[in-house]
Motif scaffolding. Sequence first.
Motif, short mmCIF file in Angstrom:
data_model
loop_
_atom_site.label_atom_id
_atom_site.label_comp_id
_atom_site.label_asym_id
_atom_site.label_seq_id
_atom_site.Cartn_x
_atom_site.Cartn_y
_atom_site.Cartn_z
N UNK A 15 51.44 28.89 27.92
CA UNK A 15 50.37 29.86 27.74
C UNK A 15 50.90 31.04 26.94
N UNK A 16 50.00 31.74 26.32
CA UNK A 16 50.38 32.90 25.50
C UNK A 16 49.79 34.19 26.03
N UNK A 17 48.85 34.08 26.95
CA UNK A 17 48.29 35.28 27.56
C UNK A 17 47.85 34.96 28.99
N UNK B 40 39.08 39.86 39.71
CA UNK B 40 38.45 39.83 38.40
C UNK B 40 38.53 38.49 37.70
N UNK B 41 39.56 37.68 38.02
CA UNK B 41 39.74 36.40 37.34
C UNK B 41 39.54 35.22 38.30
N UNK B 42 39.11 35.54 39.52
CA UNK B 42 38.74 34.51 40.50
C UNK B 42 39.86 33.50 40.71
N UNK C 14 43.70 29.80 33.50
CA UNK C 14 42.97 28.55 33.31
C UNK C 14 43.81 27.36 33.75
N UNK C 15 45.09 27.36 33.42
CA UNK C 15 45.98 26.27 33.80
C UNK C 15 46.19 26.22 35.31
N UNK C 16 46.39 27.39 35.91
CA UNK C 16 46.63 27.45 37.35
C UNK C 16 45.39 27.05 38.14
#
Length: 251
Positions: free
Chosen positions: A141-143, A177-179, A149-151
Motif C-alpha cells: 500500500x502507498x497510503x 472514520x474508516x470503519x 482496504x486490504x485489512x
Amino acid sequence: MKVRKIRHAALLAAIAAGFMLTGIGTGSAAYPDKPITFLVGAGAGGSTSAGARLLARSMEKTLKNPIVVINKPGGGGSKALVLLKKSKPDGYTLAFAYAHHIGFQPHYKRKTPAYTASQFTYVGSITAPQQTIVSLANKPWKDLKGMVALFRKKGKPIRLVYSGGPGRLVGEAIAKGMNIPVKIIRVRGGGKSMQRVLGGHVDVVFTAGAHTKFTDAGQTQVIAAVTSVRNFDYPKAPTLKELGVNATTDT
C-alpha cells in the motif's frame, strides 16, 4: 539528521513568576551564573530528546553557560511539566515540551488538571509539528486508504502504536472514520514506538519525527498526515481529512 527534520512542536517553558530571560530581577549576578536544568518530557533515543539536546548545545554557546539536559518521560509528556511546576521560579529550570503537553495532556481523562497553561511562562517556540501515520515501506500500500482496504478484505484490525499526546484519540478517529477496528498500543518514547513498527510488531505508528531517518532511508513511509495540511517533507501522503476522517492535530 537535518535540524528541520525534527518534526515536533516544541516550546521552551519556565515556571511563571515574573521570570524573563533578560534577567531575574533579584539584584544578584547577571543571569545565568550557574548551570540551567533542561527537562525533556520524553525518553532518550527519540527525536524529541535529540531536538532538545541540539537546542541545549546552541543555548550553551549563546548563554556561555552549561545546560544540563534531563530526560523525564512519563504521563504522556506531562511529568517534566509537573516537575517544572514544582521548581523554583528563578529561570534555572526550563522544560522542552510540545504544545499538546501543556494544552491537552494535563486535562485528558482528569477531573483536576495536573497543571494549567497559565502557570508557565513561554520563552521560545522552536519547531512546527508534522504529525503523521507511518508504516513499513515494503508493504503493498502507498497510503492509509489502501492499507485499510486490504485489512478489511482480510478481516484484520490495524495495530497502531504511539508514545504520547493525542495518539489514542487519533487511533479512535481512524477506527470510526474508516470503519475498521484499530488496536491501540502505547509505549514510552518515540524510539520505542519506531522499534515496534520496524520489527513488524505493529502496523503503523503515530509520530511527529521519530520516523524521519527511517523514511528518508526507504525503510518506512508516511501514509497519512494528521495535520490540517499535507506534510511538507512527504507531500504525497493525504491528510486524514482528505480520507474522510474528522481528526487533525496542529499543535
